[in-house]
Design an enzyme around this catalytic site. Structure first.
Site, PDB file in Angstrom:
ATOM      1  N   ASP B  85       0.877  -1.166   0.000  1.00 22.57           N
ATOM      2  CA  ASP B  85       0.000   0.000   0.000  1.00 22.57           C
ATOM      3  C   ASP B  85       0.916   1.218   0.000  1.00 22.57           C
ATOM      4  O   ASP B  85       2.064   1.156   0.438  1.00 22.57           O
ATOM      5  CB  ASP B  85      -0.876  -0.039   1.254  1.00 22.57           C
ATOM      6  CG  ASP B  85      -2.060   0.901   1.116  1.00 22.57           C
ATOM      7  OD1 ASP B  85      -2.189   1.545   0.058  1.00 22.57           O
ATOM      8  OD2 ASP B  85      -2.853   0.979   2.078  1.00 22.57           O
ATOM      9  N   CYS B 271     -14.026 -23.746  17.780  1.00 26.09           N
ATOM     10  CA  CYS B 271     -13.009 -23.739  16.723  1.00 26.09           C
ATOM     11  C   CYS B 271     -12.127 -24.971  16.878  1.00 26.09           C
ATOM     12  O   CYS B 271     -11.917 -25.439  17.996  1.00 26.09           O
ATOM     13  CB  CYS B 271     -12.176 -22.480  16.847  1.00 26.09           C
ATOM     14  SG  CYS B 271     -10.791 -22.408  15.700  1.00 26.09           S
ATOM     15  N   CYS B 273      -8.899 -25.116  15.568  1.00 24.93           N
ATOM     16  CA  CYS B 273      -7.515 -24.801  15.211  1.00 24.93           C
ATOM     17  C   CYS B 273      -6.572 -25.201  16.349  1.00 24.93           C
ATOM     18  O   CYS B 273      -7.000 -25.402  17.487  1.00 24.93           O
ATOM     19  CB  CYS B 273      -7.369 -23.320  14.858  1.00 24.93           C
ATOM     20  SG  CYS B 273      -7.143 -22.226  16.267  1.00 24.93           S
ATOM     21  N   CYS B 276      -6.824 -23.287  19.662  1.00 21.99           N
ATOM     22  CA  CYS B 276      -7.991 -23.579  20.490  1.00 21.99           C
ATOM     23  C   CYS B 276      -7.910 -24.947  21.143  1.00 21.99           C
ATOM     24  O   CYS B 276      -8.565 -25.186  22.166  1.00 21.99           O
ATOM     25  CB  CYS B 276      -9.260 -23.438  19.667  1.00 21.99           C
ATOM     26  SG  CYS B 276      -9.519 -21.712  19.210  1.00 21.99           S
TER      27      CYS B 276
END
Lengths: 506, 506
Positions: B85, B271, B273, B276
């Protein structure tokens, strides 16, 4: 034995004490084969499942009398809560099996099950009433015989409820089991119902049984689909067992939050479990046995996540919203959740009067939400004045402190005491200004246009309020917005439409 | 440079070729701080993100001229596609910055960005039209100055589109950028829109820009919320960047599939993942820095899953269904997705005429689905006969081979050729029997009661078909079911209601 900690709808978070440990519910119990485990029981525990279900009959047939010395926990290698099914399901699948209810009790006591299901006679999905009646009376008879020989009181004995699609038979079966003194019931035969996505039938069967047994712990056989878990929990099922994770895996089916997809039809893996982090390509290249095992582990992750997501939603008081959202995954589920409004009395009991967050409304489904129905019922208890002013609710909450309320009071002046001032707010209907700060009447959010789009459900409830109030005069206040709706309302009520100036002179 | 592989609604799965590698889109580009990374860029890559966004201006200010030798990939430690950016957003946040568009091009070329955003003048959410006009004309001016000094053609240059909430200015800004020859556009300023959940405004802004630039790759600044990802993709955004994973983490916010929850308010972790699987307790006990890092990684897992789930839905042709389901997570999102029906022409282009599965219908929202609108438009091209028979569609599909069709033909006998036989099917409206086997007219599923519940949207579309057909006679066939609806239809059409016997005599 069973303690309820939190509730929402008919669902609850509870603690079920067993000799093998205390189980937090709702809990999904993966079905573990007693001696042929594609995913070993120890790993199932590591994935976060505190309890499993296994089959007492198959275990005993395989291990023989030594099982009674070894115990079921050691035999299957699970250091947690073990529930055993009796073998009744095998009757349904393979015809008669050569075991008596007394023997089932003896082996379940011997192997040390923590939760033990009695032998029963499953109804299945038969449409033959006589046959269903026979299975229910057989199941009750088997429970009576079982009861006579039960010695171990440290085991939670679970009485099967049969009756299939005949709701009155389900109720009868549940009532008889409770009368015999069993505290925990288990609803049988919904596996076929769920496999054919007949979720509406599932709702009717479960709610029939729950209407008889709303308090004690309640088991549902075979609810291991990502779409049935929130539904089962919302209806008050505390435990459910399922072999779906492995059956689907063997069939090459990959679970998602919304259902299942055949692995070869997938292009992406919408999951963050460790199996999926291997990538689709690696999964496809595995040999059959390894792929089945990996798929099964992934499926267990999805199911575990679904249980946790449902518990979190329950605990946040947004189980209704979560269920309605899941319902948009399949038209059959959508149809089934609509049925829940027929049981709003049973859902309302568990729905807290206060929640730490705003309610979200979306469409007509939300007119059946317990908090909405509860408000409408409460309206009848409220003191009403001689005359009524109805105004459109605005975004300013509570209505009590809103600009339009101040203007109404000013216009009425000394006559304010004669008037009941009430605001129109979908989906609640009418909100008397005196209670407008009571939860959730100021704590809710709906999309723009909700009033107009659901007017056909809103108008009758307003009419009911007005008619039951017996007011000598009804005025509908026009403050410049919602013109079309206000005209419809005033004509439906045969009430005068006035602006603030007109009010001053009314 | 950009190749589209699959489409659904206005969304597409594509391949964007850059010198740093080919990026499969839609893709979320996590924002990586050029020198202060709570989650190191290498780990972001391991989590499955092929591209990241970083800030050219901040990187250059920190590393100085040596960055131009080292290159941005090495500097931030990311071995993949790097988009930079320009720093324009810093203008919005901190006022003027002392850099020229020529300098931005020089440093982006020097550091070897794969995708490079030009310097611009963000509009933000101002309601001041004159100010918005000024930012657009400034942005165009900056793009022209940038263009003059661009030397490296192996970089994908991305032209920012400004205009804020003024749709005509957004269109003007996009058109000017395309006229200058830029192939990839990036819509600026929606971050504030999304932070305030003004998803409706987001829809209007994106669709305005996409109406001007429907084909080329399209970037959306800052769409890193689980609810905005499917919406952005459905509107045709190919890439989007976001720092939300880390900003939310620093604020103690845990992402779910439906939004965010403060970690301390969570009771369960919905979750699967690896973060978690550590459990809520362990997360809470971490020191601040470690917890932020872990939360950020979890949030990246959720975002990655959301992108994959959206791509899978797109690829299965059920992006509409997925989006409508997500919409029930928040009333503001629900309101925004309804707006999509205003842009059905743009959505229809990408919606395949054939999908490998049945369409699922649920409620009134689905009347705006592109396949439904497409069918209604096609109706006008179909040959019509002199007289019309309208019958209720049944579950037997296609209608062509249904019992009721055979009975109609039998009742008409020799006169069958005079009649157009058409079936009523929500949400499509009218299905002429000749096309009743054309996808998706036989491949769809809706809940029971769909016809009655959405009648208010169904009747006008039937009326339109009948009126535009100029039939000399219209008969509504009563086969015993749907009586109330049929009466409503026949009175709305001023048509005769007949049974099969009446048809034989008609």
């Amino acid at each position: 034995m069973f303690e309820v900690k939190e509730t929402d709808l008919a669902g609850r978070i509870g603690r079920l004490r067993t000799k093998g440990g205390t189980l937090e519910t709702p809990a999904l119990l993966p079905v573990i084969h007693p001696y042929r485990q594609e995913v070993e029981a120890g790993l199932v525990k590591e994935l976060g499942f505190e309890a499993v279900m296994t089959n007492a009959y198959l275990a005993y047939k395989h291990y023989g009398p030594e099982l009674l010395e070894k115990g079921i926990h050691k035999a299957i290698g699970f250091d947690g809560v073990v529930m055993t099914d009796s073998g009744g399901y095998q009757v349904l699948e393979y015809g008669d099996i050569d075991i008596t209810p007394e023997e089932v009790v003896r082996i379940e006591e011997g192997m040390g099950s923590d939760l033990a299901v009695l032998l029963d006679r499953p109804t299945g999905l038969t449409r033959d009433r006589a046959e269903a009646e026979w299975t229910v009376s057989e199941t009750i008879g088997l429970a009576k015989r079982s009861l006579k020989v039960i010695r171990r009181r440290d085991i939670v004995w679970v009485a099967p409820v049969q009756g299939g699609v005949f709701e009155d038979l389900v109720k009868l079966s549940a009532r008889e089991a409770l009368d015999l003194g069993f505290e925990m019931l288990a609803l049988g035969s919904p596996t076929e119902v769920m496999e054919s996505y007949r979720f509406d039938m599932l709702v009717r069967m479960v709610m029939a049984a729950k209407s008889v047994s709303p308090f004690g712990p309640f088991h549902l056989f075979g609810a291991g689909h990502p779409l049935t878990i929130p539904l089962a929990v919302a209806m008050g099922c505390d435990t459910f067992d399922s072999a779906s994770y492995i059956l689907y895996a063997k069939d090459g089916r990959y679970m998602t939050d919304w259902g299942t997809v055949r692995l070869e039809e997938l292009n992406y893996l919408p999951c963050s479990c460790p199996v999926c982090s291997k990538g689709l390509e690696e999964l496809m290249e595995m040999d059959e046995e390894e792929r089945v095992r990996n798929l099964a582990i992934h499926n267990l992750y999805v199911l575990k996540k679904e249980v946790e997501a449902t518990k979190e939603a329950l605990s946040e008081g947004r189980l209704w919203e979560y269920l309605m959202l899941k319902a948009r995954a399949h038209p059959r589920l959508y149809q089934a959740v609509k049925l829940l409004s027929d049981y709003v009395d049973m859902l309302e009991d568990g729905t807290p009067s206060f929640k730490p967050r705003a309610l979200f409304f979306f469409d007509e489904l939300d007119y059946g939400r317990p908090e909405v129905v509860r408000h409408r019922r409460r309206l009848n208890w409220m003191r009403k004045r001689e005359k009524l002013i109805l105004a459109l609710g605005t975004g300013e909450r509570p209505f009590y402190g809103s600009k339009v309320h101040r203007e109404i009071l000013k216009a009425l002046g000394d006559r304010a005491g004669e008037f009941q001032i009430s605001f129109i707010l979908p989906p609640f209907g009418v909100v008397p200004v005196e209670v407008s700060d009571v939860y959730p009447l100021s704590q809710n959010e709906a999309p723009e246009g909700y009033l107009e789009e659901t007017a056909k459900l809103l108008i009758p409830s307003i009419r009911e309020y007005v008619e039951s109030g017996g007011f000598s005069k009804v005025l509908v206040l026009d403050t410049g917005s919602g013109g079309e709706f206000l005209s419809a309302i005033s004509s439906a009520l045969k009430a005068e439409l006035v602006d603030l100036k007109g009010l001053a002179q009314a």
